[in-house]
Design a protein around this motif. Structure first.
Motif, PDB file in Angstrom:
ATOM      1  N   TYR A 350       0.873  -1.174   0.000  1.00 59.04           N
ATOM      2  CA  TYR A 350       0.000   0.000   0.000  1.00 59.04           C
ATOM      3  C   TYR A 350       0.905   1.217   0.000  1.00 59.04           C
ATOM      4  O   TYR A 350       1.928   1.253   0.703  1.00 59.04           O
ATOM      5  N   LYS A 351       0.526   2.196  -0.815  1.00 60.96           N
ATOM      6  CA  LYS A 351       1.349   3.399  -0.919  1.00 60.96           C
ATOM      7  C   LYS A 351       0.424   4.592  -1.014  1.00 60.96           C
ATOM      8  O   LYS A 351      -0.485   4.597  -1.854  1.00 60.96           O
ATOM      9  N   LYS A 352       0.634   5.584  -0.183  1.00 61.51           N
ATOM     10  CA  LYS A 352      -0.159   6.806  -0.275  1.00 61.51           C
ATOM     11  C   LYS A 352       0.793   7.995  -0.141  1.00 61.51           C
ATOM     12  O   LYS A 352       1.598   8.064   0.799  1.00 61.51           O
ATOM     13  N   LEU A 353       0.696   8.900  -1.108  1.00 63.93           N
ATOM     14  CA  LEU A 353       1.472  10.132  -1.037  1.00 63.93           C
ATOM     15  C   LEU A 353       0.485  11.283  -0.922  1.00 63.93           C
ATOM     16  O   LEU A 353      -0.543  11.287  -1.609  1.00 63.93           O
ATOM     17  N   VAL A 354       0.771  12.235  -0.048  1.00 68.58           N
ATOM     18  CA  VAL A 354      -0.117  13.386   0.112  1.00 68.58           C
ATOM     19  C   VAL A 354       0.615  14.630  -0.396  1.00 68.58           C
ATOM     20  O   VAL A 354       1.744  14.915   0.027  1.00 68.58           O
ATOM     21  N   ILE A 355      -0.038  15.318  -1.331  1.00 64.98           N
ATOM     22  CA  ILE A 355       0.583  16.503  -1.932  1.00 64.98           C
ATOM     23  C   ILE A 355      -0.244  17.735  -1.553  1.00 64.98           C
ATOM     24  O   ILE A 355      -1.478  17.679  -1.563  1.00 64.98           O
ATOM     25  N   SER A 356       0.445  18.788  -1.205  1.00 69.56           N
ATOM     26  CA  SER A 356      -0.249  20.023  -0.858  1.00 69.56           C
ATOM     27  C   SER A 356       0.575  21.193  -1.382  1.00 69.56           C
ATOM     28  O   SER A 356       1.794  21.248  -1.158  1.00 69.56           O
ATOM     29  N   GLN A 357      -0.087  22.086  -2.090  1.00 70.29           N
ATOM     30  CA  GLN A 357       0.574  23.270  -2.667  1.00 70.29           C
ATOM     31  C   GLN A 357       1.870  22.919  -3.393  1.00 70.29           C
ATOM     32  O   GLN A 357       2.915  23.548  -3.191  1.00 70.29           O
ATOM     33  N   ARG A 389       5.923  14.760 -10.368  1.00 68.17           N
ATOM     34  CA  ARG A 389       4.631  14.371  -9.796  1.00 68.17           C
ATOM     35  C   ARG A 389       4.054  13.110 -10.450  1.00 68.17           C
ATOM     36  O   ARG A 389       3.551  12.213  -9.769  1.00 68.17           O
ATOM     37  N   ALA A 390       4.147  13.030 -11.779  1.00 64.73           N
ATOM     38  CA  ALA A 390       3.511  11.910 -12.481  1.00 64.73           C
ATOM     39  C   ALA A 390       4.168  10.575 -12.148  1.00 64.73           C
ATOM     40  O   ALA A 390       3.525   9.525 -12.180  1.00 64.73           O
ATOM     41  N   ASP A 391       5.457  10.607 -11.824  1.00 67.19           N
ATOM     42  CA  ASP A 391       6.200   9.347 -11.647  1.00 67.19           C
ATOM     43  C   ASP A 391       6.595   9.048 -10.212  1.00 67.19           C
ATOM     44  O   ASP A 391       7.054   7.936  -9.913  1.00 67.19           O
ATOM     45  N   ALA A 399      11.250   8.512 -11.227  1.00 66.75           N
ATOM     46  CA  ALA A 399      10.960   9.939 -11.083  1.00 66.75           C
ATOM     47  C   ALA A 399      12.187  10.788 -11.413  1.00 66.75           C
ATOM     48  O   ALA A 399      12.084  11.804 -12.093  1.00 66.75           O
ATOM     49  N   VAL A 400      13.350  10.367 -10.945  1.00 71.08           N
ATOM     50  CA  VAL A 400      14.563  11.145 -11.186  1.00 71.08           C
ATOM     51  C   VAL A 400      14.898  11.135 -12.674  1.00 71.08           C
ATOM     52  O   VAL A 400      15.314  12.133 -13.248  1.00 71.08           O
ATOM     53  N   ARG A 401      14.654   9.974 -13.340  1.00 75.31           N
ATOM     54  CA  ARG A 401      14.908   9.880 -14.786  1.00 75.31           C
ATOM     55  C   ARG A 401      14.019  10.868 -15.542  1.00 75.31           C
ATOM     56  O   ARG A 401      14.457  11.581 -16.421  1.00 75.31           O
ATOM     57  N   SER A 402      12.728  10.911 -15.153  1.00 78.50           N
ATOM     58  CA  SER A 402      11.827  11.794 -15.902  1.00 78.50           C
ATOM     59  C   SER A 402      12.120  13.265 -15.589  1.00 78.50           C
ATOM     60  O   SER A 402      11.927  14.134 -16.414  1.00 78.50           O
ATOM     61  N   GLU A 403      12.672  13.518 -14.396  1.00 78.07           N
ATOM     62  CA  GLU A 403      13.028  14.900 -14.061  1.00 78.07           C
ATOM     63  C   GLU A 403      14.190  15.366 -14.935  1.00 78.07           C
ATOM     64  O   GLU A 403      14.240  16.501 -15.393  1.00 78.07           O
TER      65      GLU A 403
END
Ligand code: FAD
Length: 405
Positions: A350-357, A389-391, A399-403
């Motif tokens: 299970y994985k949950k990331l919370v993003i704000s601003q 964000r997408a990865d 994520a680092v590759r796409s950045e």
């Protein structure tokens, strides 16, 4: 001449403070450590591994006796400090002996709470805090005693897992509607529960302990709904209380913990507190990482260097009952935040990331915690995450590759 610095408590915070002091103020202080437990400081976190039979008790010592000797530290262990005389700058220990200090550090940790219910003082009711407790719990498990663990937080789960692994039939009862509610959201806690049950531990939620039955020894636990669980032993793992009595009796202000400022000083000059016994900006931490951060700041301050502690971003990164669990920051998701969730109950992840601003503000991981420290850095550094964000859900490498692309 070296100034006498006395540390009360020979636990994890004290050991780290000596370590840090040796780096930045070598020779400035003649250090004495007074510890109630009858052994060298050890890694308390690893008591769970000792209980689960994965580590031997002697392997969890933080430093060998020679390490303390080489730093000129006088160790008095198996020795309780009973009184601080603030005016005379002395601390009383056994046999009316007193030790003088120019600086004093309280690192007295916490005591497990015992629920205030009938039967709580029967033989067979135990807690899980130190290596003596572990020896006792191992004896119970070896005798295949039926154990009820009260408390479904980290400690209760660790106790239940260790006891079950060592062969005891275990029921875990928890007052709340989910396990580890202070670290996990609903789905993560549900997954953890099913993984824990697979280890043979019976879990009862919304279970309020009403009384412990028995004439002289534990015979069972009764819940508020009238349900009774037969048991030979009960382990209370339902919270801790900071050890503040020494400070309080000396007139040093305490709330829940001993109140300290940003250099870990109490209201009494040259008397400091750190670790689980301390309360900084209204918070008493029950984890080891904040204690280590406080030790770094206090050592620098005692060395005369500028230093300030501004609080810790708390994270939990551990194996709970053999299951990897990580949680940090605002893992529930405050109003206006955006959660991204990946839930694969079959694989046990299970994985949950919370993003704000535009920033990562919280995360919960169960099962696969490979990228936990990367997520923690993102939360702590408050870096903008628009580019990844997408990865980012799929891990650091992607994520680092796409950045970079
Ligand atoms: C089983 C278990 C598992 C844990 N797992 C984790 C984990 O996975 N991650 C995490 O971050 N944290 C974990 N913790 C919490 C962590 O161990 C504590 O946060 C940490 O030990 C706090 O360090 P401390 O030095 O403040 O207190 P302690 O390590 O408790 O040390 C305090 C010492 O002071 C002594 N003392 C108290 N009063 C006196 C007195 N008057 N005179 C002399 N000595 C005195 C005590 O006997 C004790 O030895 C766990 C705790 C337990 C019990």
């Amino acid at each position: 001449m070296s100034e006498p610095l006395v540390i009360v408590g020979n636990g994890m915070a004290a050991a780290r403070l000596v370590d840090e002091l040796a780096k930045v103020a070598l020779g400035r202080y003649a250090i004495a450590v007074i510890g109630e437990e009858p052994r060298l400081a050890y890694n308390r976190v690893l008591l769970s591994s000792v209980l689960a039979g994965e580590t031997a008790s002697h392997e969890i010592e933080l430093r060998p006796a020679a390490w303390w000797r080489d730093r000129g530290v006088t160790l008095k262990y198996g020795c309780r400090a009973s009184e601080i005389d603030v005016g005379r700058r002395e601390i009383k220990i056994a046999n009316d002996e007193s030790i003088a200090f120019s600086r004093l550090v309280l690192a007295t940790g916490s005591t497990p709470l015992r629920l205030n219910v009938p039967g709580a003082d029967l033989a067979g009711v135990h807690t899980f805090r130190d290596s003596r407790d572990v020896d006792l719990l191992l004896t119970l498990a070896a005798q295949k005693k039926r154990v009820v663990v009260v408390g479904g937080g980290l400690l209760g789960l660790e106790a239940a897992y260790g006891l079950a692994k060592a062969g005891a039939p275990v029921t875990l009862i928890h007052l709340m509607d989910r396990l580890m509610e202070r670290q996990l959201d609903g789905p993560a806690a549900q997954l953890l529960k099913s993984l824990v049950e697979r280890k043979g531990i019976k879990v009862l939620l919304n279970a309020n302990t009403a009384r412990i039955h028995g004439e002289t020894r534990v015979e069972g636990v009764e819940l508020a709904d009238g349900c009774r669980i037969d048991a030979d032993a009960v382990i209370f793992a339902a919270g801790i209380r900071p050890n503040v009595a020494l400070a309080k009796d000396a007139g040093i202000p305490v709330n829940r913990g001993i109140v300290v400022d940003d250099v870990m000083q109490t209201s009494a000059p040259d008397i400091f507190a750190l670790g689980e016994c301390a309360e900084h900006r209204g918070i008493c931490y029950g984890l080891v990482e904040p204690a280590y951060e406080q030790a770094r700041v206090l050592a620098r301050h005692l060395a005369g260097a500028p230093a300030a502690y501004s609080g810790s971003v708390v994270s939990t990164n551990l194996k709970v009952s053999g299951v990897s669990v990580f949680s940090a920051g605002d893992f529930i998701g405050a109003d206006g935040s955006e959660p991204i969730v990946l839930n694969d109950a079959r694989r046990g992840t299970y994985k949950k990331l919370v993003i704000s601003q535009g920033r990562l503000t919280g995360a919960v991981l169960v099962g696969d915690v490979g990228d936990a420290l990367w997520y923690l850095e993102l939360i702590r550094n408050r870096e903008p995450i628009a580019k990844i964000r997408a990865d980012m859900m799929f891990g650091r490498s992607l994520a680092v590759r796409s950045e970079a692309a």
